[in-house]
Write a protein that holds these residues in place. Sequence first.
Motif, mmCIF file in Angstrom:
data_model
loop_
_atom_site.group_PDB
_atom_site.id
_atom_site.type_symbol
_atom_site.label_atom_id
_atom_site.label_comp_id
_atom_site.label_asym_id
_atom_site.label_seq_id
_atom_site.Cartn_x
_atom_site.Cartn_y
_atom_site.Cartn_z
ATOM 1 N N LEU A 185 5.159 4.268 5.870
ATOM 2 C CA LEU A 185 6.021 3.642 4.867
ATOM 3 C C LEU A 185 7.113 2.777 5.487
ATOM 4 O O LEU A 185 7.673 1.903 4.813
ATOM 5 C CB LEU A 185 6.691 4.712 3.998
ATOM 6 C CG LEU A 185 5.809 5.450 2.994
ATOM 7 C CD1 LEU A 185 6.647 6.481 2.237
ATOM 8 C CD2 LEU A 185 5.163 4.485 2.017
ATOM 9 N N LYS A 186 7.432 3.018 6.725
ATOM 10 C CA LYS A 186 8.617 2.374 7.303
ATOM 11 C C LYS A 186 8.519 0.850 7.375
ATOM 12 O O LYS A 186 9.516 0.167 7.122
ATOM 13 C CB LYS A 186 8.924 2.992 8.666
ATOM 14 C CG LYS A 186 9.385 4.440 8.537
ATOM 15 C CD LYS A 186 9.815 5.060 9.856
ATOM 16 C CE LYS A 186 10.320 6.477 9.619
ATOM 17 N NZ LYS A 186 10.802 7.123 10.858
ATOM 18 N N PRO A 187 7.365 0.268 7.696
ATOM 19 C CA PRO A 187 7.314 -1.210 7.666
ATOM 20 C C PRO A 187 7.568 -1.787 6.277
ATOM 21 O O PRO A 187 8.179 -2.846 6.138
ATOM 22 C CB PRO A 187 5.886 -1.523 8.136
ATOM 23 C CG PRO A 187 5.450 -0.312 8.890
ATOM 24 C CD PRO A 187 6.112 0.849 8.201
ATOM 25 N N TYR B 160 7.506 -7.225 4.279
ATOM 26 C CA TYR B 160 8.007 -8.593 4.417
ATOM 27 C C TYR B 160 7.576 -9.191 5.750
ATOM 28 O O TYR B 160 7.230 -10.374 5.831
ATOM 29 C CB TYR B 160 9.539 -8.600 4.298
ATOM 30 C CG TYR B 160 10.112 -9.903 3.817
ATOM 31 C CD1 TYR B 160 10.029 -11.051 4.589
ATOM 32 C CD2 TYR B 160 10.733 -9.998 2.582
ATOM 33 C CE1 TYR B 160 10.559 -12.268 4.140
ATOM 34 C CE2 TYR B 160 11.269 -11.209 2.126
ATOM 35 C CZ TYR B 160 11.172 -12.336 2.917
ATOM 36 O OH TYR B 160 11.690 -13.527 2.473
ATOM 37 N N ALA B 161 7.572 -8.381 6.790
ATOM 38 C CA ALA B 161 7.184 -8.856 8.121
ATOM 39 C C ALA B 161 5.673 -8.732 8.275
ATOM 40 O O ALA B 161 5.165 -7.847 8.983
ATOM 41 C CB ALA B 161 7.908 -8.068 9.211
ATOM 42 N N SER B 162 4.947 -9.606 7.593
ATOM 43 C CA SER B 162 3.487 -9.550 7.665
ATOM 44 C C SER B 162 2.896 -10.887 7.262
ATOM 45 O O SER B 162 3.510 -11.643 6.498
ATOM 46 C CB SER B 162 2.943 -8.457 6.736
ATOM 47 O OG SER B 162 3.125 -8.807 5.370
ATOM 48 N N PRO B 163 1.700 -11.206 7.743
ATOM 49 C CA PRO B 163 1.024 -12.436 7.302
ATOM 50 C C PRO B 163 0.805 -12.485 5.800
ATOM 51 O O PRO B 163 0.830 -13.558 5.200
ATOM 52 C CB PRO B 163 -0.307 -12.388 8.063
ATOM 53 C CG PRO B 163 -0.053 -11.524 9.254
ATOM 54 C CD PRO B 163 0.928 -10.490 8.786
ATOM 55 N N ALA B 164 0.601 -11.307 5.191
ATOM 56 C CA ALA B 164 0.368 -11.290 3.746
ATOM 57 C C ALA B 164 1.612 -11.737 2.983
ATOM 58 O O ALA B 164 1.511 -12.413 1.949
ATOM 59 C CB ALA B 164 -0.046 -9.892 3.296
ATOM 60 N N ALA B 165 2.800 -11.381 3.467
ATOM 61 C CA ALA B 165 4.027 -11.821 2.811
ATOM 62 C C ALA B 165 4.181 -13.327 2.909
ATOM 63 O O ALA B 165 4.608 -13.989 1.955
ATOM 64 C CB ALA B 165 5.234 -11.115 3.430
ATOM 65 N N VAL B 166 3.850 -13.877 4.064
ATOM 66 C CA VAL B 166 3.901 -15.335 4.234
ATOM 67 C C VAL B 166 2.902 -15.997 3.291
ATOM 68 O O VAL B 166 3.212 -17.008 2.652
ATOM 69 C CB VAL B 166 3.615 -15.711 5.699
ATOM 70 C CG1 VAL B 166 3.526 -17.222 5.862
ATOM 71 C CG2 VAL B 166 4.705 -15.141 6.611
ATOM 72 N N ALA B 167 1.713 -15.418 3.186
ATOM 73 C CA ALA B 167 0.703 -15.971 2.288
ATOM 74 C C ALA B 167 1.151 -15.886 0.830
ATOM 75 O O ALA B 167 0.927 -16.812 0.041
ATOM 76 C CB ALA B 167 -0.621 -15.224 2.478
ATOM 77 N N PHE B 168 1.825 -14.784 0.476
ATOM 78 C CA PHE B 168 2.294 -14.656 -0.909
ATOM 79 C C PHE B 168 3.415 -15.640 -1.198
ATOM 80 O O PHE B 168 3.507 -16.183 -2.311
ATOM 81 C CB PHE B 168 2.760 -13.230 -1.182
ATOM 82 C CG PHE B 168 3.165 -13.012 -2.613
ATOM 83 C CD1 PHE B 168 2.232 -13.091 -3.634
ATOM 84 C CD2 PHE B 168 4.487 -12.745 -2.945
ATOM 85 C CE1 PHE B 168 2.594 -12.909 -4.967
ATOM 86 C CE2 PHE B 168 4.865 -12.554 -4.261
ATOM 87 C CZ PHE B 168 3.917 -12.632 -5.270
ATOM 88 N N ALA B 169 4.281 -15.872 -0.216
ATOM 89 C CA ALA B 169 5.304 -16.906 -0.393
ATOM 90 C C ALA B 169 4.655 -18.249 -0.680
ATOM 91 O O ALA B 169 5.133 -19.024 -1.518
ATOM 92 C CB ALA B 169 6.177 -16.988 0.859
ATOM 93 N N ASP B 170 3.556 -18.529 -0.003
ATOM 94 C CA ASP B 170 2.823 -19.785 -0.166
ATOM 95 C C ASP B 170 2.207 -19.883 -1.563
ATOM 96 O O ASP B 170 2.483 -20.820 -2.326
ATOM 97 C CB ASP B 170 1.738 -19.851 0.912
ATOM 98 C CG ASP B 170 1.127 -21.231 1.049
ATOM 99 O OD1 ASP B 170 1.204 -22.033 0.093
ATOM 100 O OD2 ASP B 170 0.559 -21.520 2.117
ATOM 101 N N ILE B 171 1.414 -18.902 -1.926
ATOM 102 C CA ILE B 171 0.661 -19.008 -3.174
ATOM 103 C C ILE B 171 1.567 -18.882 -4.397
ATOM 104 O O ILE B 171 1.393 -19.591 -5.404
ATOM 105 C CB ILE B 171 -0.473 -17.959 -3.241
ATOM 106 C CG1 ILE B 171 -1.343 -18.188 -4.478
ATOM 107 C CG2 ILE B 171 0.062 -16.545 -3.211
ATOM 108 C CD1 ILE B 171 -1.988 -19.547 -4.547
#
Length: 950
Positions: free
Chosen positions: A848-850, A681-692
């Motif tokens: 795995l922890k992140p 969740y704490a990653s640029p990819a999560a922000v990008a997925f929220a967007d798309i």
Amino acid sequence: MPNPAAQTVVSNPAYDPSEASHYKVIRRNNAMVTFDASKIHIAMTKAFLAVEGGSGAASARVRDLVTRLTGQVIEALQRRQPGGGTFHIEDIQDQVELALMRAGEHEVARAYVLYREERARERRQQSISAPQADIPQIQVKYPDGTQRTLDLKRLRAVIEEACSGLGEAVSVDTLMSNTSKNLYDGISEDELFQAPILASRVMIERDPAYAYVSARLLLDRVRWEVLGEAATQAEMAARYPEYFRDYLQTGIAHELIDPRLGQYDLDRITAAIKPERDLNFQYLGLQILYDRYFLHVRERHIELPQSFWMRVAMGLAVNEVDREEQAIAFYEVLSSFDFVSSTPTLFNSGTLRPQLSSCFLTTVGDDLDDIYEAIKENALLSKFSGGLGNDWTPVRALGSFIKGTNGKSQGVVPFLKVVNDTAVAVNQGGKRKGAVCAYLETWHMDIEEFLELRKNTGDDRRRTHDMNTANWIPDLFMERVESGTAWTLFSPNETADLHDLTGSAFRERYEHYERMADAGEIELYKKIPALQLWRKMLTMLFETGHPWITFKDPCNLRSPQQHVGVVHSSNLCTEITLNTNDKEIAVCNLGSVNLIAHLKNTASTDQSALRTDSTPEDLLELLDTDKLSRTIRTAMRMLDNVIDMNYYAVAKARNSNMRHRPVGLGLMGFSDALLEMRIPYASPAAVAFADISQEVISYYAIEASADLAQERGSYPSFQGSLWSQGVLPIDSIELLAASREHGVDVDRSMRLDWNGLRDKVRKGIRNSNCLAIAPTATISNIVGVSQGIEPIYQNLYVKSNLSGEFTVVNSYLVHDLKRQGLWDEVMVNDLKYFDGSVLPVDRIPAALKPLYANAFETDPEWLVEAAARRQKWLDQAQSLNLYFGQPSGKKIDETYRLAWKRGLKTTYYLRSLGATAAEKSTVQTGTLNAVSGHQPKACAIDDPTCEACQ
């Protein structure tokens, strides 16, 4: 060591025997005795004395500690069966062992465990040496008073069927063994059905697959109740069609079901029912449906899962031209868990009183008649399961002049006390508590007292402990906070037009009133530093959970309906932003797409790697956009039908809903989708997925509404709206940015054909509003996915709600740990000890922890950034909780300012760890590095009021 299960009766004044009068204990010989709490106290005391002795201060310490631990054991047992029931003697001893371990009394716990093992060996030896006797037969008592011998073959067959298809993760033999502990001679038929369920429920923490086993065992009990006889799942393919016809007749005869449902082509309807989908439920979901959603006649349930879904679908399709075709289409998306309507729709669709809408927004006028009319409307709307948002800003402030009486007003607060008590009194038919949220603008003279409504200290006549509150904040106030300048409070009877002004018009008029106040032309006002008021807002939010932070200008300047009114508040869960006035009560009709059900097969994903920098284009490839399009098209038709089918308790609500036809399509399972794709969740990819993901959902929702307009016509107030001007939600960001000195700092990129959609929308759209993300607190539990847009709450925890207590385990984590050979009883205990957190557990790989960091271990800025990307695609708002694992005034201040700068319309609860949470040490290192117990301030996760618009 003395026997901990000794049945010596000793008086213990610390416990009231009447508290345990509804509980029995099953001994190892299957005999049943009355539960006696004092015996736990005696056994535990003897265990301590055997290790520590019994003199002086040690004896006093032991007495106090044992009293406290015994209370914990009793509480833990009663939580498992809050309505009464039976416990096996070994279950009680397990709880004693856990209590000793959690208290850090490891030597006593170790001696206790060793004693239990020794006694078990003695019993096994006696069993071997003693002559073999026949196994005593257990008699089952039936409701008619007769007794029959327990059919062990059928019991095993039921357990085998429940475990079928779940592989080696579950064990029939283990379940049979554990079930036998809950059996005793003379057991009732109902308790017999409950015994394997209880045995399976406690296994969920060992493997999430037992959540499906427990659900199937519960389903066996439900079938027995509904059908009047036992039936296996295999038999239901043949039984469902006949049963469904009888069910409709029964429901119609008892005035529970709309007679029009009996006029469908039932051959066509029953042929579409898919009994195998009964097996898709996890235990929590099916238990919630059984307890709160399934129709019943004099406490006997008459609905099975697929008849429930079909009843909802048929109720929404009654007015369709080909109602069978549409009912089947609606049933398909519901029963497959692709889309789920909100709780009021599930409660009431297909009934004689179909109140299907989720939430209602009202404005309260500055007149005694208006005030009590609003309170009456609250009661009527709440009665039929609607959540409420009240705008109280027009009501004059404390100390303001009342011409009619030549006296002074008592302000807003005394009336809110009445609203609070009304919400408690009207409990929505016993299904859940009534719930309301009061909104007040930041310039109102009563704002400072309003902030303190949820405090536990002060004059209780000016406190509202059961209702929610929210700040309605104009941009100008936030600008004053940023600049560190003064803010002026007014009474609305002297500055009434501020209520209806937004953006630059509000600024000009507000500053005009400030000049009037400086010139002595306004009687009641107060100047305070804006930053001082802001800090008090955040302090109260942290301490009491209220009032929430919501922003007036983004809600209005981006509203498609600003040509016909003003948004004066949000709703109970802060995702709805609709106009209200003295003639219109805004209504919204909600449902949510299950995002995890719309991913393409990710089996080829590298399970050892995490995606942290994937682009929106990469992520778009993982979304099944064709399926999303089909689901959303059906969902929008269902939501639009709600408006016409709905029962309106108040005429002003009907007028508004018919004139504007707003709906709110949301989503759930966002965190599950991230885990499936290996995205923290704490990653640029999560922000990008929220967007798309939100772009795709929004695109198809708006397109579906535009297509509905071609079939059914545009909503009546369409002309003049932003839609009619070709201004879509992504475009309205510029309207907000233009009103702010520093604009709105949010990414505006897009990937779909929005130009083509603009042209279609200009010609017409069916719904004034299409999109809103609700919390999905209940419906996500029903289908077994993560709530709304929430991050992981915990990886292993016990959830409490009106249906009882349920163990929830993160199946993705279990799968990962199994793959690496790390999932065992020790890992379960580690996760319990650290309250579901993976960070302090050394055995869990660092990689795995992140991925499995929980909500309190995720910087809330990531939640804001993801929400900002969604907000650009929404014509309404989103229910956004913000979590603070290590809260500080600075961090809270920065996060809420960031939310405003990113253009968010609203926020919901602030959730933080308990300030007194004790640190725990890891088993391996003994270092103090973990926090005990997630104790959010005014947390709504387990609060039924959080569910009112679900």
